[in-house]
Enzyme design. Structure first.
Site, PDB file in Angstrom:
ATOM      1  N   GLU A   1      26.547   9.191 -42.835  1.00  0.00           N
ATOM      2  CA  GLU A   1      27.961   9.361 -42.509  1.00  0.00           C
ATOM      3  C   GLU A   1      28.542   7.997 -42.207  1.00  0.00           C
ATOM      4  O   GLU A   1      27.812   7.087 -41.832  1.00  0.00           O
ATOM      5  CB  GLU A   1      28.095  10.250 -41.266  1.00  0.00           C
ATOM      6  CG  GLU A   1      27.953   9.512 -39.921  1.00  0.00           C
ATOM      7  CD  GLU A   1      26.576   8.906 -39.639  1.00  0.00           C
ATOM      8  OE1 GLU A   1      25.595   9.311 -40.283  1.00  0.00           O
ATOM      9  OE2 GLU A   1      26.487   8.012 -38.775  1.00  0.00           O
TER      10      GLU A   1
ATOM     11  N   SER B   1      28.395  -7.327 -31.089  1.00  0.00           N
ATOM     12  CA  SER B   1      27.779  -6.380 -32.018  1.00  0.00           C
ATOM     13  C   SER B   1      28.116  -6.694 -33.473  1.00  0.00           C
ATOM     14  O   SER B   1      27.355  -6.346 -34.370  1.00  0.00           O
ATOM     15  CB  SER B   1      28.206  -4.953 -31.672  1.00  0.00           C
ATOM     16  OG  SER B   1      29.612  -4.869 -31.594  1.00  0.00           O
TER      17      SER B   1
ATOM     18  N   LYS C   1      24.150  -3.014 -37.074  1.00  0.00           N
ATOM     19  CA  LYS C   1      23.783  -1.769 -37.764  1.00  0.00           C
ATOM     20  C   LYS C   1      22.585  -1.940 -38.702  1.00  0.00           C
ATOM     21  O   LYS C   1      21.802  -1.018 -38.897  1.00  0.00           O
ATOM     22  CB  LYS C   1      24.983  -1.224 -38.533  1.00  0.00           C
ATOM     23  CG  LYS C   1      26.102  -0.792 -37.598  1.00  0.00           C
ATOM     24  CD  LYS C   1      26.685   0.538 -37.991  1.00  0.00           C
ATOM     25  CE  LYS C   1      27.482   1.154 -36.859  1.00  0.00           C
ATOM     26  NZ  LYS C   1      28.698   0.370 -36.504  1.00  0.00           N
TER      27      LYS C   1
HETATM   28  C1  LIG Z   1      29.500   0.752 -35.409  1.00  0.00           C
HETATM   29  C2  LIG Z   1      29.808  -0.379 -34.528  1.00  0.00           C
HETATM   30  C3  LIG Z   1      29.844  -0.243 -33.125  1.00  0.00           C
HETATM   31  C4  LIG Z   1      29.677   1.073 -32.423  1.00  0.00           C
HETATM   32  O1  LIG Z   1      28.441   1.691 -32.574  1.00  0.00           O
HETATM   33  P1  LIG Z   1      27.343   1.760 -31.426  1.00  0.00           P
HETATM   34  O2  LIG Z   1      26.393   2.775 -31.909  1.00  0.00           O
HETATM   35  O3  LIG Z   1      28.032   2.163 -30.151  1.00  0.00           O
HETATM   36  O4  LIG Z   1      26.755   0.413 -31.308  1.00  0.00           O
HETATM   37  C5  LIG Z   1      30.059  -1.377 -32.365  1.00  0.00           C
HETATM   38  N1  LIG Z   1      30.273  -2.585 -32.940  1.00  0.00           N
HETATM   39  C6  LIG Z   1      30.252  -2.751 -34.273  1.00  0.00           C
HETATM   40  C7  LIG Z   1      30.479  -4.119 -34.835  1.00  0.00           C
HETATM   41  C8  LIG Z   1      30.014  -1.668 -35.111  1.00  0.00           C
HETATM   42  O5  LIG Z   1      30.002  -1.850 -36.442  1.00  0.00           O
END
Ligand SMILES: *Cc1c(COP(=O)(O)O)cnc(C)c1O
Length: 399
Positions: free
Chosen positions: A112, A379, A90
């Site tokens: 948000e 992610s 993020k």
């Molecule tokens: C917010 C989040 C997601 C989902 O958001 P995307 O916009 O689909 O990437 C996925 N993994 C983590 C660790 C997150 O914090």
């Protein structure tokens, strides 16, 4: 690029700018500013400097040797977005938008948040750049994610509860748009995924595309060739589109988005938008959404708070329609097993969101040849999920 959006941010029939008149000025101002800065060398140099010196980029492309040996098929590489500052992808988007907002003369960020991850990232960027920050969060989520609420306050951000609707993420998004119309002169809406009206889906993608820009160069360096598949979890779709983007033109690379199926796509307790949703218009864009029989946005469910958004970004909807990318459902149970598996096998505790992509890699790697390669984007890191996983397994950690 092959899939730059056409006029007004269309991706095929998807995308667009379905917004009230009152928001049009803010969105046009943002569109013009982004057009001006996106190819500006000074802007991009400044952003790269922030990525490298503050967020810890480039992130590692780690060869998961134990997992590869255990699964007995394709070589598995992990793109380690979990190693970024604040523990997820993020920060890439948030630093980009905060820098752009500064160039636009804005002094205040609003955002948000659902699980609180995007809120914490935005609060972090605001602290770094000396900007005021207000984060909108459903009251239900505030209770479930008390630690992240406190984190944002520590970072100097004001957290405002939203009690409308179900008091969750979609209501927080609606409230933030409403707030933006009230105060556009000094305020930028730092949206958290590749969704909403143009230019957000394109702009957020461009900031997250650093993931595949690095991964493509890293795999060529390590293996001298491109991967056979790239896997990433999909909530709104920002880490997935960032992971796919620089591979879209490489036809031999399968692009696989892993959606949260919750308790299964044949139940109502799911968030698998591509697999169960229908075409609709919501939050400023045309795309696929989980809806009831009357077209109302359906309540969605997943064990992973970061994946339980009822829609998906318009570029993914286009990649789905054209068949360029595949979208597969992964259940809570499969994700939890993958969470435990990666922790044990590689000593890496993934975010429960990312564990959805790991789960699909566990399914397909053994069916592939030993000369094949998959890249799985992690992610985020899983520290935030440990208590919830313990609870899922029937253990109470008395947090
Ligand atoms: C917010 C989040 C997601 C989902 O958001 P995307 O916009 O689909 O990437 C996925 N993994 C983590 C660790 C997150 O914090």
């Amino acid at each position: 690029m092959t899939n730059s959006p056409t006029s007004r941010g269309r991706f095929g029939v998807h995308g667009g700018q379905y917004i009230p008149e009152t928001l049009m000025n803010a969105v046009i101002e943002l569109e013009e500013a982004y057009d001006r800065y996106k190819d500006d060398p000074a802007f991009n140099a400044e952003l790269t400097e922030l990525f490298n010196s503050y967020a810890g980029r480039p992130s590692l492309l780690y060869y998961a040797g134990n997992m590869t040996a255990d699964l007995g098929g394709a070589k598995v590489y992990l793109k380690r977005e979990d190693l970024n500052h604040t523990g997820a992808h993020k920060i890439n988007n948030v630093l980009g938008q905060a820098l752009l907002a500064k160039k636009m003369g804005k002094t205040r960020l609003i955002a948000e948040t659902g699980a609180g991850q995007h809120g914490v990232a935005t609060a972090t960027a605001a602290a770094l750049m000396g900007m005021e920050c207000v984060v909108y969060m459903g009251v239900e989520d505030m209770e479930r994610q008390a630690l992240n609420v406190y984190r944002m306050r520590l970072l100097g951000t004001e957290v405002r509860g939203v009690s409308a609707g179900t008091g969750t993420l979609k209501d927080a998004v609606s409230e933030t748009f409403r707030e933006w119309t009230n105060r556009i002169d000094d305020t930028h809406y730092c949206l958290g995924s590749v969704m909403g009206p143009h230019p957000f889906p394109t702009m957020v993608r461009d900031f997250q595309a650093v993931i595949s820009r690095e991964a493509r160069a890293q795999i060529l360096e390590a293996e001298g060739r491109l991967p056979d598949a790239v896997l990433a979890c999909v909530g709104g779709g920002s880490n997935a589109i960032g992971s796919f983007y620089h591979f879209i033109g490489d036809e031999g690379v399968r692009l696989i988005g892993c959606e949260a199926a919750g308790r299964g796509i044949d139940t109502w307790e799911t968030a698998a938008t591509m697999n169960t949703g229908k075409l609709g218009i919501f939050h400023g864009m045309k795309s696929y959404f989980c809806q009831d029989e009357y077209g109302q946005i359906a309540p969605v469910y997943s064990i992973s708070a970061g994946l339980d958004y009822p829609g998906v970004g318009p570029e993914h909807a286009m990649l789905h329609d054209s068949g360029r990318a595949e979208y597969v459902p992964v259940t809570d149970e499969e994700a939890v097993c993958a969470f435990e598996y990666l922790s044990r096998t590689e000593g890496v505790i993934p975010a429960i969101e990312s564990a959805h992509a790991v789960a699909h890699a566990i399914k397909i790697a053994p069916t592939m040849g030993k000369d094949q390669i998959v890249i799985v984007t992690l992610s985020g890191r899983g520290d935030k999920d440990v208590a919830a996983i313990a609870r899922y397994r029937g253990e109470d950690l008395h947090e």
